[in-house]
Design a protein around this motif. Structure first.
Motif, short mmCIF file in Angstrom:
data_model
loop_
_atom_site.label_atom_id
_atom_site.label_comp_id
_atom_site.label_asym_id
_atom_site.label_seq_id
_atom_site.Cartn_x
_atom_site.Cartn_y
_atom_site.Cartn_z
N GLY A 224 8.02 16.70 8.06
CA GLY A 224 8.38 18.04 7.59
C GLY A 224 8.99 18.09 6.21
N ARG A 225 9.20 16.93 5.58
CA ARG A 225 9.83 16.91 4.26
C ARG A 225 8.81 16.55 3.19
N ARG A 226 8.95 17.19 2.03
CA ARG A 226 8.03 16.91 0.92
C ARG A 226 8.30 15.52 0.35
N VAL A 227 7.25 14.75 0.14
CA VAL A 227 7.41 13.46 -0.54
C VAL A 227 6.26 13.26 -1.53
N ASN A 228 6.52 12.47 -2.54
CA ASN A 228 5.45 12.01 -3.42
C ASN A 228 4.82 10.79 -2.74
N SER A 229 3.62 10.97 -2.24
CA SER A 229 3.03 9.88 -1.45
C SER A 229 2.70 8.67 -2.31
N CYS A 230 2.59 8.84 -3.63
CA CYS A 230 2.30 7.69 -4.49
C CYS A 230 3.50 6.76 -4.58
N ASN B 111 0.48 8.74 -10.46
CA ASN B 111 0.77 7.55 -9.63
C ASN B 111 2.16 7.00 -9.93
N ALA B 112 3.06 7.86 -10.38
CA ALA B 112 4.39 7.38 -10.77
C ALA B 112 5.49 8.39 -10.43
N GLY B 113 5.21 9.35 -9.58
CA GLY B 113 6.26 10.26 -9.14
C GLY B 113 6.60 11.37 -10.11
N ALA B 114 5.73 11.62 -11.08
CA ALA B 114 6.08 12.60 -12.11
C ALA B 114 5.34 13.93 -12.02
N CYS B 115 4.24 14.00 -11.26
CA CYS B 115 3.42 15.22 -11.34
C CYS B 115 3.34 16.02 -10.05
N GLY C 208 -7.98 23.25 -10.30
CA GLY C 208 -7.74 22.93 -8.90
C GLY C 208 -7.19 21.55 -8.63
N PHE C 209 -7.02 20.73 -9.66
CA PHE C 209 -6.57 19.35 -9.41
C PHE C 209 -5.17 19.32 -8.79
N CYS C 210 -4.29 20.16 -9.29
CA CYS C 210 -2.92 20.14 -8.78
C CYS C 210 -2.76 20.94 -7.49
N THR C 211 -3.79 21.70 -7.12
CA THR C 211 -3.64 22.72 -6.08
C THR C 211 -3.25 22.16 -4.70
N PRO C 212 -3.87 21.07 -4.22
CA PRO C 212 -3.43 20.55 -2.91
C PRO C 212 -1.93 20.23 -2.89
N GLY C 213 -1.47 19.56 -3.94
CA GLY C 213 -0.05 19.23 -4.01
C GLY C 213 0.81 20.48 -4.11
N GLN C 214 0.34 21.47 -4.88
CA GLN C 214 1.11 22.72 -5.02
C GLN C 214 1.23 23.42 -3.66
N THR D 150 0.83 -1.21 0.00
CA THR D 150 0.00 0.00 0.00
C THR D 150 0.86 1.26 0.00
N SER D 151 0.56 2.15 -0.92
CA SER D 151 1.29 3.43 -0.93
C SER D 151 0.70 4.35 0.13
N LEU D 152 1.49 5.34 0.52
CA LEU D 152 0.97 6.33 1.47
C LEU D 152 -0.25 7.04 0.88
N LEU D 153 -0.21 7.29 -0.44
CA LEU D 153 -1.35 7.97 -1.07
C LEU D 153 -2.62 7.13 -0.94
N ASP D 154 -2.53 5.83 -1.20
CA ASP D 154 -3.72 4.97 -1.07
C ASP D 154 -4.15 4.85 0.39
#
Ligand code: FES
Ligand code: FES
Length: 207
Positions: free
Chosen positions: A108-114, A95-99, A154-160, A75-79
């Motif tokens: 406190g550190r940014r991560v790609n949860s997927c 879902n592949a670390g690209a977006c 707004g799709f990218c906004t939470p991540g931004q 299970t990924s953190l995102l799921d």
């Protein structure tokens, strides 16, 4: 979100094993008591879903609340956030670390949860977009996104926004160019980059 790559070690060339012919493969692959003999190895009967081990138990803190779950090890953190905790603010884009749509803060550190396995986060502190506001009071960067009109669909906004919070905490806001560089892992299909950069500047106190 550094992208360090380990040095490639020199390895001697390896002779590929000779591939079996189709005839040899069929000859050595035979049913044997519900299993199969493949290349001399006897495989057991198929494993039913009910027999699969339930996975691992993990305890972590999400937006200040302690959570303990037993999850499939894959299970990924995102799921975990979206499917188990109902925190759907973090988005699944590639879902592949690209977006960067799935960006959250871990300790406190940014991560790609997927790309982050949830079972590796025992004891970690996770902050998602849902954890930034204090009651009715928006986080300064959330307010700045509104002030600067820094979104369209707004799709990218939470991540931004979560990435921008990380960018500010890291101190990478010395100039517009620096902000652009350190926010470059977050893509926006609507092309709001100029306003996103202005919003981060505003929240960082440069505007
Ligand atoms: Fe994680 Fe795109 S969904 S980087
Ligand atoms: Fe639409 Fe960024 S606002 S993808």
């Amino acid at each position: 979100m550094s992208t360090e790559h380990p040095a490639e070690a020199e390895t001697p060339p390896v002779e590929p094993p000779s591939a079996p012919t189709r005839r040899a493969f069929i000859a050595t692959t035979t049913a044997a008591g519900g299993g199969a003999v493949v290349g001399g190895v006897v495989a057991g009967p198929p494993v039913h879903a009910a027999e699969v081990p339930p996975g691992s138990r993990v305890s972590l803190t999400v937006n200040g609340a302690r959570r303990t779950v037993t999850i499939d090890n894959r299970t990924s953190l995102l799921d975990l956030l979206r499917e188990h905790f109902g925190l759907t603010g973090s988005k699944k884009g590639c879902n592949a670390g690209a977006c960067g749509a799935c960006t959250v803060l871990v300790d406190g550190r940014r991560v790609n949860s997927c790309l982050t396995l949830a079972v590796r986060l025992e004891g970690a502190e996770v902050t998602t977009i849902e954890g930034l506001a204090k009651g009715d009071r928006l986080h300064p960067l959330q307010q700045a996104f509104i002030d600067q009109d820094a979104f369209q669909c707004g799709f990218c906004t939470p991540g931004q926004i979560v990435s921008g919070v990380g960018c500010i905490q890291e101190g990478h806001t010395g100039s517009a160019e620096e902000i652009r560089e350190w926010m470059s892992g977050n893509l926006c299909r609507c092309g709001c980059y100029v306003k996103i950069e202005r919003a981060v500047e505003q929240a960082a106190g440069r505007k």
